[in-house]
Design an enzyme around this catalytic site. Structure first.
Site, PDB file in Angstrom:
ATOM      1  N   GLY A  17       2.588   2.215  -2.319  1.00 34.87           N
ATOM      2  CA  GLY A  17       2.765   2.706  -3.739  1.00 34.87           C
ATOM      3  C   GLY A  17       4.245   2.300  -4.328  1.00 34.87           C
ATOM      4  O   GLY A  17       4.726   3.134  -5.376  1.00 34.87           O
ATOM      5  N   LEU A  18       5.381   1.500  -3.896  1.00 30.84           N
ATOM      6  CA  LEU A  18       6.205   1.283  -4.134  1.00 30.84           C
ATOM      7  C   LEU A  18       6.213  -0.522  -4.331  1.00 30.84           C
ATOM      8  O   LEU A  18       7.195  -1.152  -4.922  1.00 30.84           O
ATOM      9  CB  LEU A  18       7.646   0.849  -2.793  1.00 30.84           C
ATOM     10  N   SER A  25       4.017  -3.789  -4.375  1.00 28.99           N
ATOM     11  CA  SER A  25       4.411  -4.266  -4.234  1.00 28.99           C
ATOM     12  C   SER A  25       3.651  -5.294  -4.693  1.00 28.99           C
ATOM     13  O   SER A  25       4.078  -6.861  -4.456  1.00 28.99           O
ATOM     14  CB  SER A  25       4.268  -4.405  -2.417  1.00 28.99           C
ATOM     15  N   SER A  26       2.781  -5.274  -5.525  1.00 33.64           N
ATOM     16  CA  SER A  26       2.283  -6.175  -6.340  1.00 33.64           C
ATOM     17  C   SER A  26       3.399  -6.878  -7.346  1.00 33.64           C
ATOM     18  O   SER A  26       2.874  -7.814  -7.825  1.00 33.64           O
ATOM     19  CB  SER A  26       0.924  -5.319  -6.605  1.00 33.64           C
ATOM     20  N   ASP A  55       5.987  -1.336 -13.208  1.00 37.63           N
ATOM     21  CA  ASP A  55       5.490  -2.011 -12.157  1.00 37.63           C
ATOM     22  C   ASP A  55       6.902  -3.452 -12.298  1.00 37.63           C
ATOM     23  O   ASP A  55       7.655  -3.433 -12.121  1.00 37.63           O
ATOM     24  CB  ASP A  55       4.703  -1.792 -11.395  1.00 37.63           C
ATOM     25  N   TYR A 109      -8.358   5.362 -10.272  1.00 40.67           N
ATOM     26  CA  TYR A 109      -6.778   5.501 -11.620  1.00 40.67           C
ATOM     27  C   TYR A 109      -7.953   5.043 -12.377  1.00 40.67           C
ATOM     28  O   TYR A 109      -7.507   5.397 -13.535  1.00 40.67           O
ATOM     29  CB  TYR A 109      -6.565   4.145 -10.861  1.00 40.67           C
ATOM     30  N   GLY A 127       0.571  -0.934   0.076  1.00 38.73           N
ATOM     31  CA  GLY A 127       0.041  -0.396   0.134  1.00 38.73           C
ATOM     32  C   GLY A 127       0.670   1.256   0.419  1.00 38.73           C
ATOM     33  O   GLY A 127       0.338   2.968   0.112  1.00 38.73           O
TER      34      GLY A 127
HETATM   35  C1  GLA Z   1      -0.185   2.442 -10.311  1.00 41.16           C
HETATM   36  C2  GLA Z   1       0.306   1.828 -11.345  1.00 41.16           C
HETATM   37  C3  GLA Z   1       1.501   1.944 -12.711  1.00 41.16           C
HETATM   38  C4  GLA Z   1       1.148   3.406 -13.526  1.00 41.16           C
HETATM   39  C5  GLA Z   1       1.861   4.360 -12.239  1.00 41.16           C
HETATM   40  C6  GLA Z   1       1.100   5.507 -12.084  1.00 41.16           C
HETATM   41  O1  GLA Z   1       2.403   2.340 -10.000  1.00 41.16           O
HETATM   42  O2  GLA Z   1       0.076   0.004 -11.324  1.00 41.16           O
HETATM   43  O3  GLA Z   1       1.157   0.996 -14.071  1.00 41.16           O
HETATM   44  O4  GLA Z   1       0.506   3.635 -14.152  1.00 41.16           O
HETATM   45  O5  GLA Z   1       0.465   3.953 -10.723  1.00 41.16           O
HETATM   46  O6  GLA Z   1       1.943   6.129 -12.683  1.00 41.16           O
END
Ligand code: GLA
Length: 398
Positions: free
Chosen positions: A127-128, A130-131, A173, A222, A125
Site C-alpha cells: 500500500g506504499l 509501488s506501482s 499516487d 476498490y 503489496g
Molecule cells: C490506492 C489508489 C489511490 C487511492 C488510494 C486510497 O492507493 O491507487 O488512487 O484511491 O488507494 O486512498
C-alpha cells in the site's frame, strides 16, 4: 537511494553490456498521511513521498525490441518496439511498463527500441504505491530527458493504470511520486490538481508499519467503492443539481439525504465527506503544531474507513488499536487502499523505538507475522540520478 542507483547501473551493465551507458531515473513510493479514498471523488489527500523508490536504468537497444528486466522478480518481458501502440495487457507486472509506453506513444512521443532494468525498494503489496513508482520512473526513462510538464507526467501515468492495467485509481499516487517534497507533506486538491506544500511540525515522527498481508478482496472492493460513490452522487444530483462529485457536499448537508440512497451507499458517502473535512483540519493542526489534534484526526479517519467505508481488515485494526494504547503514540490509521498493506503511526520521536518494539511483539504473538517498519522521511519527487566523479550518485540538475 544513491546505493540503489549504483546497484541498478552495475546490474544493467552485467545484463545488457556497458555500452551504451545507461541513464537512471528514480520515482518514489508514498505514505498517505490522511485523505483516503477521496482522490477519485475529487477531494483532498495529504501524502508524503518516501525515500523508498523504483530506479529504472535505460539505454537504447539495437534489436528492435522494447525489453524490461525486473531485478526484484528476476523476470523479463519484451515486445516489438514498433507494436507498442497496439499492445494489449498481459495482466502481470509488465503491464505497468507497457501501459506507460503505450500512453507515451499515444501522446505523440516516439518510443524507440530500448533496454530497461527496474529495481524497486518500495515493498510490493504494502500500500506504499509501488506501482506508481514503476510507472513514473518508466515514463521518465522512456522520455530520456525530453521535457514534459510534471502534471502531464502524473496524468499520463494514471491513464496507463486506468486504461491499460485496468485499475480505476485516482491521481494521488502518481501525483505525489512526481511532486514529492523533501521534509514536507503535500496536500493535493484532486479536482483542481493544485497542490500545497505542508511542512510537518517538530515533535512527531511518522512511521509506516506493514501488516505483511494483502487480502485478495482488495481490487474488487476498490471497484465496488468507486461505483458506490458514483451511486451516491447520482442520488444527490437528482435533488441538488450542482453536485457532480462527493467533493461538492459537506457532511452536514449529506445528513439530510440519508433516506435518498441505500444505507450502505450513504455510509460510503459519509466517509468521503468526513475525510475531506479531516484533511482540511489536519493541515490546519499541522500548521499550528497541534500534535494531539493531528493524532485524533488520524484515529477518526481510521474508524471511518473501518466502519463506514469498510476497507480495513483485522490485521490493520489490530495494529491501530494496539498502537494507540502505547505511550507516545499520537494516532494511527490504515494508509492506502486497505485490505492489508500498511498503517501509519504518528509517534513522539523519543518513543519510536519502544513503540515499534512493543507493536512488533504484539503483532507477532497475534498473527505469527513479523511486521516491517519504514520511517517516513519525506523525499523529493521523481528525477534523474547521475553518476558523479567519485562514483556516488546525486540528483541531477533540472
Ligand atoms: C490506492 C489508489 C489511490 C487511492 C488510494 C486510497 O492507493 O491507487 O488512487 O484511491 O488507494 O486512498
Amino acid at each position: 537511494m544513491a546505493g540503489a542507483a549504483r546497484f541498478v547501473i552495475e546490474r544493467f551493465r552485467e545484463l545488457y553490456g556497458a555500452s551504451p551507458e545507461p541513464r537512471v531515473f528514480l520515482a518514489p513510493g508514498r505514505v498517505n498521511l490522511i485523505g483516503e479514498h477521496t482522490d477519485y471523488n475529487l477531494g483532498f489527500v495529504m501524502p508524503v513521498a518516501l525515500d523508498l523508490a523504483c530506479c529504472t536504468a535505460t539505454a537504447p537497444a539495437g534489436d528492435g525490441r522494447f525489453r524490461v528486466f525486473s531485478e526484484n522478480l528476476g523476470e523479463s518481458r519484451d515486445w516489438p518496439a514498433a507494436g507498442i501502440a497496439s499492445a494489449t495487457p498481459a495482466r502481470d507486472w509488465g503491464d505497468y511498463v507497457l501501459g506507460v509506453a503505450r500512453e507515451l506513444v499515444r501522446a505523440g512521443f516516439d518510443v524507440p527500441p530500448r533496454n530497461l532494468l527496474l529495481y524497486s525498494t518500495v515493498p510490493v503489496g504494502s500500500g506504499l504505491s509501488s506501482s506508481a513508482a514503476i510507472e513514473v520512473s518508466t515514463a521518465l526513462a522512456l522520455l530520456e530527458g525530453r521535457p514534459m510538464e510534471p502534471l502531464e507526467l502524473a496524468k499520463l501515468c494514471r491513464r496507463a493504470e486506468n486504461q491499460f492495467v485496468g485499475m480505476p485509481c485516482g491521481i494521488m499516487d502518481q501525483f505525489i511520486s512526481v511532486f514529492g517534497r523533501d521534509h514536507a507533506a503535500v496536500k493535493i486538491d484532486c479536482r483542481s490538481l493544485e497542490h500545497e506544500v505542508v511542512p510537518l511540525p517538530e515533535g512527531a515522527e511518522f512511521v509506516a508499519v506493514n501488516t505483511m498481508v494483502k487480502h485478495e478482496l482488495g481490487s474488487s472492493a476498490y471497484r465496488e467503492r468507486v461505483a458506490e460513490c458514483a451511486a451516491a452522487v447520482e442520488a444527490l444530483a437528482r435533488r441538488l443539481p450542482h453536485v457532480s462529485s462527493l467533493r461538492d457536499v459537506s457532511t452536514q448537508a449529506l445528513a439530510g439525504f440519508e433516506g435518498a440512497m441505500p444505507p450502505v451507499v450513504f455510509r460510503r458517502a459519509r466517509h468521503v465527506t468526513g475525510e475531506n473535512e479531516r484533511v482540511q483540519a489536519f493541515v490546519a493542526a499541522s500548521r499550528s503544531g497541534d500534535l494531539e489534534r493531528m493524532g485524533r484526526l488520524l484515529v477518526e479517519s481510521h474508524n471511518s474507513l473501518r466502519h463506514d467505508y469498510q476497507v480495513s481488515c483485522e490485521e490493520l485494526d489490530f495494529l491501530v488499536d494496539t498502537a494507540v494504547r502505547l505511550e507516545g503514540v499520537y494516532g494511527a490509521r490504515m494508509t492506502g487502499g486497505g485490505f492489508g498493506g500498511c498503517a501509519v503511526l504518528m509517534i513522539r520521536p523519543e518513543k519510536t523505538v519502544a513503540v515499534t518494539q512493543a507493536l512488533s511483539e504484539a503483532y507477532e504473538t497475534g498473527f505469527r507475522l513479523i511486521p516491517e517498519f519504514y520511517p517516513c522521511r519525506p523525499s523529493e519527487g521523481a528525477r534523474e540520478v547521475a553518476a558523479d566523479s567519485d562514483g556516488s550518485f546525486t540528483a541531477a540538475e533540472g
